[in-house]
Design a protein around this motif. Structure first.
Motif, mmCIF file in Angstrom:
data_model
loop_
_atom_site.group_PDB
_atom_site.id
_atom_site.type_symbol
_atom_site.label_atom_id
_atom_site.label_comp_id
_atom_site.label_asym_id
_atom_site.label_seq_id
_atom_site.Cartn_x
_atom_site.Cartn_y
_atom_site.Cartn_z
ATOM 1 N N VAL A 76 0.811 -1.235 0.000
ATOM 2 C CA VAL A 76 0.000 0.000 0.000
ATOM 3 C C VAL A 76 0.837 1.275 0.000
ATOM 4 C CG1 VAL A 76 -1.876 -1.177 1.181
ATOM 5 C CG2 VAL A 76 -0.207 0.101 2.530
ATOM 6 N N LYS A 77 2.153 1.159 0.075
ATOM 7 C CA LYS A 77 2.982 2.372 0.180
ATOM 8 C C LYS A 77 2.846 3.280 -1.045
ATOM 9 C CE LYS A 77 7.301 0.459 -1.749
ATOM 10 N NZ LYS A 77 8.721 0.159 -1.451
ATOM 11 N N GLY A 78 2.445 2.720 -2.171
ATOM 12 C CA GLY A 78 2.265 3.513 -3.384
ATOM 13 C C GLY A 78 1.181 4.574 -3.258
ATOM 14 N N HIS A 79 0.303 4.448 -2.247
ATOM 15 C CA HIS A 79 -0.765 5.430 -2.053
ATOM 16 C C HIS A 79 -0.273 6.673 -1.323
ATOM 17 C CE1 HIS A 79 -3.875 2.795 -3.590
ATOM 18 N NE2 HIS A 79 -3.460 1.818 -2.795
ATOM 19 N N LEU A 80 0.861 6.579 -0.654
ATOM 20 C CA LEU A 80 1.400 7.739 0.063
ATOM 21 C C LEU A 80 1.692 8.864 -0.928
ATOM 22 C CD1 LEU A 80 3.833 5.955 2.551
ATOM 23 C CD2 LEU A 80 1.651 7.045 3.108
ATOM 24 N N GLY A 81 1.217 10.052 -0.600
ATOM 25 C CA GLY A 81 1.398 11.202 -1.487
ATOM 26 C C GLY A 81 0.269 11.406 -2.465
ATOM 27 N N ASN A 82 -0.596 10.382 -2.607
ATOM 28 C CA ASN A 82 -1.754 10.519 -3.488
ATOM 29 C C ASN A 82 -2.893 11.215 -2.761
ATOM 30 O OD1 ASN A 82 -0.345 9.163 -5.450
ATOM 31 N ND2 ASN A 82 -1.350 7.198 -5.099
ATOM 32 N N ASN A 83 -3.812 11.784 -3.521
ATOM 33 C CA ASN A 83 -4.943 12.478 -2.931
ATOM 34 C C ASN A 83 -5.905 11.488 -2.267
ATOM 35 O OD1 ASN A 83 -7.932 13.644 -3.261
ATOM 36 N ND2 ASN A 83 -6.487 15.355 -3.062
ATOM 37 N N VAL A 84 -6.256 11.741 -1.023
ATOM 38 C CA VAL A 84 -7.085 10.801 -0.255
ATOM 39 C C VAL A 84 -8.510 10.720 -0.806
ATOM 40 C CG1 VAL A 84 -7.893 12.476 1.461
ATOM 41 C CG2 VAL A 84 -7.666 10.064 2.101
ATOM 42 N N ILE A 85 -8.973 11.816 -1.419
ATOM 43 C CA ILE A 85 -10.355 11.845 -1.916
ATOM 44 C C ILE A 85 -10.503 11.019 -3.192
ATOM 45 C CG2 ILE A 85 -12.198 13.343 -2.801
ATOM 46 C CD1 ILE A 85 -11.044 15.539 -0.956
ATOM 47 N N SER A 86 -9.548 11.151 -4.089
ATOM 48 C CA SER A 86 -9.656 10.471 -5.387
ATOM 49 C C SER A 86 -8.975 9.100 -5.417
ATOM 50 C CB SER A 86 -9.044 11.355 -6.482
ATOM 51 O OG SER A 86 -7.659 11.593 -6.212
ATOM 52 N N ALA A 87 -8.335 8.708 -4.304
ATOM 53 C CA ALA A 87 -7.577 7.445 -4.276
ATOM 54 C C ALA A 87 -8.488 6.245 -4.515
ATOM 55 C CB ALA A 87 -6.858 7.299 -2.952
ATOM 56 N N ASN A 88 -7.995 5.266 -5.276
ATOM 57 C CA ASN A 88 -8.702 4.009 -5.544
ATOM 58 C C ASN A 88 -7.838 2.856 -5.041
ATOM 59 O OD1 ASN A 88 -9.427 1.516 -7.097
ATOM 60 N ND2 ASN A 88 -10.956 2.882 -7.985
ATOM 61 N N PHE A 89 -8.438 1.980 -4.236
ATOM 62 C CA PHE A 89 -7.664 0.941 -3.566
ATOM 63 C C PHE A 89 -7.920 -0.467 -4.106
ATOM 64 C CE2 PHE A 89 -8.664 4.254 -0.338
ATOM 65 C CZ PHE A 89 -7.389 4.787 -0.240
ATOM 66 N N ASN A 90 -8.614 -0.583 -5.224
ATOM 67 C CA ASN A 90 -8.982 -1.902 -5.748
ATOM 68 C C ASN A 90 -7.767 -2.790 -6.031
ATOM 69 O OD1 ASN A 90 -11.691 -1.307 -5.616
ATOM 70 N ND2 ASN A 90 -11.847 -0.643 -7.737
ATOM 71 N N GLU A 91 -6.760 -2.218 -6.668
ATOM 72 C CA GLU A 91 -5.573 -2.998 -7.012
ATOM 73 C C GLU A 91 -4.840 -3.463 -5.761
ATOM 74 O OE1 GLU A 91 -2.902 -5.138 -9.044
ATOM 75 O OE2 GLU A 91 -4.700 -4.197 -9.866
ATOM 76 N N SER A 92 -4.724 -2.576 -4.773
ATOM 77 C CA SER A 92 -4.065 -2.946 -3.515
ATOM 78 C C SER A 92 -4.841 -4.047 -2.794
ATOM 79 C CB SER A 92 -3.939 -1.726 -2.598
ATOM 80 O OG SER A 92 -3.048 -0.784 -3.139
ATOM 81 N N LYS A 93 -6.163 -3.955 -2.819
ATOM 82 C CA LYS A 93 -6.982 -4.990 -2.180
ATOM 83 C C LYS A 93 -6.775 -6.334 -2.865
ATOM 84 C CE LYS A 93 -11.645 -6.236 -0.758
ATOM 85 N NZ LYS A 93 -13.041 -5.793 -0.541
ATOM 86 N N ASN A 94 -6.731 -6.334 -4.185
ATOM 87 C CA ASN A 94 -6.515 -7.586 -4.922
ATOM 88 C C ASN A 94 -5.172 -8.212 -4.561
ATOM 89 O OD1 ASN A 94 -8.976 -7.360 -6.225
ATOM 90 N ND2 ASN A 94 -8.117 -6.311 -8.001
ATOM 91 N N GLN A 95 -4.156 -7.374 -4.403
ATOM 92 C CA GLN A 95 -2.830 -7.872 -4.036
ATOM 93 C C GLN A 95 -2.839 -8.456 -2.625
ATOM 94 O OE1 GLN A 95 0.075 -8.101 -5.846
ATOM 95 N NE2 GLN A 95 -1.209 -7.540 -7.593
ATOM 96 N N LEU A 96 -3.493 -7.761 -1.692
ATOM 97 C CA LEU A 96 -3.546 -8.227 -0.304
ATOM 98 C C LEU A 96 -4.328 -9.535 -0.176
ATOM 99 C CD1 LEU A 96 -4.189 -4.827 1.522
ATOM 100 C CD2 LEU A 96 -2.111 -6.204 1.632
#
Length: 269
Positions: free
Chosen positions: A77-97
């Motif tokens: 999930v470290k790739g999300h650091l620095g990204n905008n919290v409002i527009s962030a999409n976590f689907n790919e990270s969830k699939n990996q986890l």
């Protein structure tokens, strides 16, 4: 004639209520203007929120993981650091986890202005199988969660009747339609309920090598179920016998495979 009368009534109404109708029309225009203004303001606000660094993710909180490695989760999930919290999409990270054998489900929660919370729901390790010096750790449905050289402190029940070395971590230890898997699920529920009400329970092994001769061991005492017909009642009947004080520390078996009275055998020392 009736139509003419109706038209005249309408004209008279308009003349008599001219000021009122004009005022109503002005109000409608004003409401439309305010709605349009509101949409523009909201759109501008959202655009600013997406672009402002103030809403960039700086913190990730992880909870619920006891077996899944926190460092591995952070790496994904470290790739999300620095990204905008409002527009962030976590689907790919969830699939990996979800590829982690221990993880049953993952939820991501956005916390303004700059944090995300990751909640992990894990599968529960219940059984183990041993092949040479390797321990195969399984959940209640027969999925292999881990291959380890040590299970100290894990409070697992030994499970026999499967060829563990044939299956990879993350897979079931047999085809899903295998009768042994169904028996395993049913026994897990029974044993789990028993443990909840009996903190001193001593279930040590489950043997499903033969689906017509299922066995469960409580300490040195073996419970012989025969088939899984009426499994719960058979278990309760056997446990009520085994937990009697006179059988404490004894070695033998209780045969509840028949609808007749249970047969109890105790080895002589």
């Amino acid at each position: 004639m009736t139509k003419i009368n109706n038209d005249l009534k309408k004209i008279n109404y308009i003349i008599e209520n001219k000021e009122k109708l004009l005022h109503r029309r002005k109000n409608r225009k004003k409401i439309r203007y305010l709605i349009l203004l509101g949409i523009i303001m909201i759109s501008t606000l959202i655009t600013l929120c997406i672009k402002l660094p103030y809403f960039n993710i700086t913190k990730v909180d992880i909870s619920g993981n006891s077996n899944a490695s926190k460092s591995e989760i952070n790496e994904i999930v470290k790739g999300h650091l620095g990204n905008n919290v409002i527009s962030a999409n976590f689907n790919e990270s969830k699939n990996q986890l979800m590829k982690n054998p221990y993880i049953l489900d993952v939820t991501f929660k956005k916390v303004l202005p700059r944090k995300i919370i990751i909640k992990i729901e894990e599968k529960v390790a219940v059984f183990y199988g041993k092949v040479n010096n390797n321990y195969y750790i399984l959940d209640n449905k027969g999925a292999i969660l881990e291959k380890s050289s040590n299970i100290k402190g894990m409070k697992l029940v030994k499970l026999t009747g499967f060829s563990y070395e044939k299956y990879e971590v993350g897979n079931l230890v047999a085809p899903e339609n295998d009768r042994r898997i169904g028996i395993l699920k049913e026994l897990t529920t029974i044993i789990d309920n028993y443990r909840k009400s009996n903190t001193n329970s001593n279930i040590t092994m489950v043997d499903v090598s033969n689906v017509l001769d299922v066995k469960v061991y409580s300490g040195e005492m073996c419970i012989k179920f025969g088939t899984i017909l009426d499994l719960k009642n058979k278990f309760n009947k056997a446990i009520n016998i085994i937990t009697q004080l006179k059988y404490e520390g004894k070695k033998g078996y209780v045969d509840v495979s028949s609808s007749e009275n249970p047969v109890v055998f105790i080895e002589k020392k």
